[in-house]
Motif scaffolding. Structure first.
Motif, PDB file in Angstrom:
ATOM      1  N   ALA A   8      -6.593  -0.799   1.587  1.00 44.34           N
ATOM      2  CA  ALA A   8      -5.949  -1.705   2.519  1.00 44.34           C
ATOM      3  C   ALA A   8      -6.871  -2.001   3.697  1.00 44.34           C
ATOM      4  CB  ALA A   8      -4.641  -1.107   3.026  1.00 44.34           C
ATOM      5  N   ALA A   9      -6.731  -3.208   4.234  1.00 40.56           N
ATOM      6  CA  ALA A   9      -7.541  -3.633   5.376  1.00 40.56           C
ATOM      7  C   ALA A   9      -6.638  -4.126   6.499  1.00 40.56           C
ATOM      8  CB  ALA A   9      -8.500  -4.744   4.961  1.00 40.56           C
ATOM      9  N   ARG A  10      -6.993  -3.740   7.708  1.00 40.25           N
ATOM     10  CA  ARG A  10      -6.280  -4.212   8.884  1.00 40.25           C
ATOM     11  C   ARG A  10      -7.135  -5.300   9.521  1.00 40.25           C
ATOM     12  NH1 ARG A  10      -2.704  -2.471  13.105  1.00 40.25           N
ATOM     13  NH2 ARG A  10      -3.498  -3.018  15.159  1.00 40.25           N
ATOM     14  N   SER A  11      -6.617  -6.510   9.587  1.00 39.55           N
ATOM     15  CA  SER A  11      -7.451  -7.633  10.001  1.00 39.55           C
ATOM     16  C   SER A  11      -7.602  -7.759  11.507  1.00 39.55           C
ATOM     17  CB  SER A  11      -6.894  -8.940   9.429  1.00 39.55           C
ATOM     18  OG  SER A  11      -5.607  -9.188   9.965  1.00 39.55           O
ATOM     19  N   THR A  12      -6.844  -6.999  12.251  1.00 38.71           N
ATOM     20  CA  THR A  12      -6.992  -7.022  13.697  1.00 38.71           C
ATOM     21  C   THR A  12      -8.106  -6.066  14.091  1.00 38.71           C
ATOM     22  OG1 THR A  12      -4.641  -7.413  13.958  1.00 38.71           O
ATOM     23  CG2 THR A  12      -5.848  -6.671  15.903  1.00 38.71           C
ATOM     24  N   SER A  13      -9.106  -6.592  14.738  1.00 36.87           N
ATOM     25  CA  SER A  13     -10.212  -5.742  15.174  1.00 36.87           C
ATOM     26  C   SER A  13      -9.707  -4.709  16.175  1.00 36.87           C
ATOM     27  CB  SER A  13     -11.299  -6.598  15.814  1.00 36.87           C
ATOM     28  OG  SER A  13     -11.816  -7.513  14.876  1.00 36.87           O
ATOM     29  N   SER A  14      -9.931  -3.466  15.867  1.00 37.27           N
ATOM     30  CA  SER A  14      -9.458  -2.398  16.745  1.00 37.27           C
ATOM     31  C   SER A  14     -10.274  -1.154  16.466  1.00 37.27           C
ATOM     32  CB  SER A  14      -7.969  -2.138  16.518  1.00 37.27           C
ATOM     33  OG  SER A  14      -7.694  -1.999  15.153  1.00 37.27           O
ATOM     34  N   THR A  15     -10.130  -0.170  17.331  1.00 31.30           N
ATOM     35  CA  THR A  15     -11.035   0.978  17.284  1.00 31.30           C
ATOM     36  C   THR A  15     -10.442   2.213  16.635  1.00 31.30           C
ATOM     37  OG1 THR A  15     -10.290   1.649  19.480  1.00 31.30           O
ATOM     38  CG2 THR A  15     -12.226   0.207  19.358  1.00 31.30           C
ATOM     39  N   GLY A  16      -9.177   2.160  16.207  1.00 32.49           N
ATOM     40  CA  GLY A  16      -8.533   3.370  15.729  1.00 32.49           C
ATOM     41  C   GLY A  16      -8.484   3.501  14.226  1.00 32.49           C
ATOM     42  N   THR A  17      -7.799   4.562  13.795  1.00 33.49           N
ATOM     43  CA  THR A  17      -7.424   4.728  12.392  1.00 33.49           C
ATOM     44  C   THR A  17      -5.919   4.517  12.306  1.00 33.49           C
ATOM     45  OG1 THR A  17      -7.132   7.117  12.709  1.00 33.49           O
ATOM     46  CG2 THR A  17      -9.283   6.360  11.922  1.00 33.49           C
ATOM     47  N   TYR A  18      -5.463   4.052  11.163  1.00 31.62           N
ATOM     48  CA  TYR A  18      -4.063   3.654  11.029  1.00 31.62           C
ATOM     49  C   TYR A  18      -3.473   4.231   9.755  1.00 31.62           C
ATOM     50  CZ  TYR A  18      -5.564   0.647  14.732  1.00 31.62           C
ATOM     51  OH  TYR A  18      -6.078   0.198  15.912  1.00 31.62           O
ATOM     52  N   SER A  19      -2.261   4.761   9.866  1.00 31.86           N
ATOM     53  CA  SER A  19      -1.668   5.467   8.733  1.00 31.86           C
ATOM     54  C   SER A  19      -0.351   4.868   8.251  1.00 31.86           C
ATOM     55  CB  SER A  19      -1.428   6.934   9.120  1.00 31.86           C
ATOM     56  OG  SER A  19      -0.513   7.021  10.206  1.00 31.86           O
ATOM     57  N   ARG A  20       0.060   3.759   8.827  1.00 33.74           N
ATOM     58  CA  ARG A  20       1.337   3.167   8.441  1.00 33.74           C
ATOM     59  C   ARG A  20       1.120   1.893   7.644  1.00 33.74           C
ATOM     60  NH1 ARG A  20       1.885   5.784  13.146  1.00 33.74           N
ATOM     61  NH2 ARG A  20       3.744   7.068  13.466  1.00 33.74           N
ATOM     62  N   ILE A  21       1.942   1.687   6.645  1.00 32.47           N
ATOM     63  CA  ILE A  21       1.785   0.554   5.751  1.00 32.47           C
ATOM     64  C   ILE A  21       1.796  -0.765   6.517  1.00 32.47           C
ATOM     65  CG2 ILE A  21       2.910  -0.734   3.888  1.00 32.47           C
ATOM     66  CD1 ILE A  21       3.815   1.976   2.748  1.00 32.47           C
ATOM     67  N   TYR A  22       2.695  -0.883   7.498  1.00 29.43           N
ATOM     68  CA  TYR A  22       2.851  -2.156   8.189  1.00 29.43           C
ATOM     69  C   TYR A  22       1.668  -2.480   9.099  1.00 29.43           C
ATOM     70  CZ  TYR A  22       4.237   0.506  12.383  1.00 29.43           C
ATOM     71  OH  TYR A  22       4.258   1.345  13.444  1.00 29.43           O
ATOM     72  N   GLU A  23       0.793  -1.522   9.295  1.00 29.04           N
ATOM     73  CA  GLU A  23      -0.377  -1.752  10.144  1.00 29.04           C
ATOM     74  C   GLU A  23      -1.511  -2.435   9.394  1.00 29.04           C
ATOM     75  OE1 GLU A  23      -0.691   2.395  11.354  1.00 29.04           O
ATOM     76  OE2 GLU A  23      -0.116   1.830  13.403  1.00 29.04           O
ATOM     77  N   TYR A  24      -1.347  -2.613   8.094  1.00 30.28           N
ATOM     78  CA  TYR A  24      -2.370  -3.242   7.275  1.00 30.28           C
ATOM     79  C   TYR A  24      -1.920  -4.617   6.794  1.00 30.28           C
ATOM     80  CZ  TYR A  24      -4.833   1.171   7.361  1.00 30.28           C
ATOM     81  OH  TYR A  24      -5.514   2.283   7.777  1.00 30.28           O
ATOM     82  N   ASP A  25      -2.882  -5.507   6.681  1.00 33.61           N
ATOM     83  CA  ASP A  25      -2.580  -6.899   6.340  1.00 33.61           C
ATOM     84  C   ASP A  25      -2.977  -7.289   4.928  1.00 33.61           C
ATOM     85  OD1 ASP A  25      -3.890  -7.051   9.492  1.00 33.61           O
ATOM     86  OD2 ASP A  25      -1.814  -7.671   9.143  1.00 33.61           O
ATOM     87  N   TYR A  26      -3.964  -6.621   4.392  1.00 38.43           N
ATOM     88  CA  TYR A  26      -4.463  -6.983   3.065  1.00 38.43           C
ATOM     89  C   TYR A  26      -4.467  -5.748   2.171  1.00 38.43           C
ATOM     90  CZ  TYR A  26      -6.108 -11.140   5.489  1.00 38.43           C
ATOM     91  OH  TYR A  26      -6.180 -12.289   6.238  1.00 38.43           O
ATOM     92  N   TRP A  27      -4.129  -5.965   0.902  1.00 36.24           N
ATOM     93  CA  TRP A  27      -4.028  -4.882  -0.064  1.00 36.24           C
ATOM     94  C   TRP A  27      -4.716  -5.268  -1.365  1.00 36.24           C
ATOM     95  CZ3 TRP A  27      -1.569  -0.262   1.109  1.00 36.24           C
ATOM     96  CH2 TRP A  27      -0.886  -0.236   2.324  1.00 36.24           C
ATOM     97  N   GLY A  28      -5.291  -4.268  -2.008  1.00 33.72           N
ATOM     98  CA  GLY A  28      -5.826  -4.473  -3.341  1.00 33.72           C
ATOM     99  C   GLY A  28      -4.729  -4.325  -4.378  1.00 33.72           C
ATOM    100  N   GLN A  29      -5.104  -4.482  -5.629  1.00 33.32           N
ATOM    101  CA  GLN A  29      -4.137  -4.430  -6.722  1.00 33.32           C
ATOM    102  C   GLN A  29      -3.860  -3.009  -7.184  1.00 33.32           C
ATOM    103  OE1 GLN A  29      -7.329  -4.891  -7.180  1.00 33.32           O
ATOM    104  NE2 GLN A  29      -7.795  -3.536  -8.901  1.00 33.32           N
ATOM    105  N   GLY A  30      -4.702  -2.080  -6.766  1.00 29.58           N
ATOM    106  CA  GLY A  30      -4.489  -0.677  -7.103  1.00 29.58           C
ATOM    107  C   GLY A  30      -5.274  -0.227  -8.312  1.00 29.58           C
ATOM    108  N   THR A  31      -5.563   1.063  -8.350  1.00 29.18           N
ATOM    109  CA  THR A  31      -6.223   1.672  -9.495  1.00 29.18           C
ATOM    110  C   THR A  31      -5.505   2.982  -9.819  1.00 29.18           C
ATOM    111  OG1 THR A  31      -8.357   2.378 -10.410  1.00 29.18           O
ATOM    112  CG2 THR A  31      -7.973   2.876  -8.092  1.00 29.18           C
TER     113      THR A  31
END
Length: 126
Positions: A97-120
């Motif tokens: 997952a990628a968070r498209s807002t430029s920021s300096t932290g780490t993020y652990s919540r699903i809603y904090e991410y904007d883009y997702w892969g299809q999974g493996t």
């Protein structure tokens, strides 16, 4: 727009190691915090690991701390998840997952991410 493609999943035995990779498209990848999540059958998607845009800081779920390592190569637009000492309970579909807002932290919540892969799929047999 960012596209994420995971690879490296498979069937392994308990105690084995596996390395997942996430290839990202997009010129601004190197400014995005990234994360790995997983979802086991019948369970909710859960946080696994996260990394800052620079790679200087990481965060892990307690269940994988000491066994998994997240890393990134901004020159190659990749984020990897090295997994050691795999357990049957690590069996899940793993998502990048990628968070498209430029920021300096780490993020652990699903809603904090904007883009997702299809999974493996990662399957660990006992």
């Amino acid at each position: 727009q960012v596209q994420l493609v995971e690879s490296g999943g498979g069937l392994v035995q308990a105690g084995d190691s596996l390395r997942l990779s996430c290839a990202a498209s997009g010129r601004t990848f190197n400014s995005y915090p990234m994360g790995w999540f997983r979802q086991a059958p019948g369970k909710e998607r859960e946080f696994v690991a996260a990394i800052t845009w620079s790679g200087s800081r990481t965060a892990y779920a307690d269940s994988v701390k000491g066994r998994f390592t997240i890393s990134r190569d901004n020159a190659k637009n990749t984020v990897d998840l090295q997994m050691h000492s795999l357990k049957p309970e690590d069996t899940a579909v793993y998502y990048c997952a990628a968070r498209s807002t430029s920021s300096t932290g780490t993020y652990s919540r699903i809603y904090e991410y904007d883009y997702w892969g299809q999974g493996t799929q990662v399957t660990v047999s006992s």
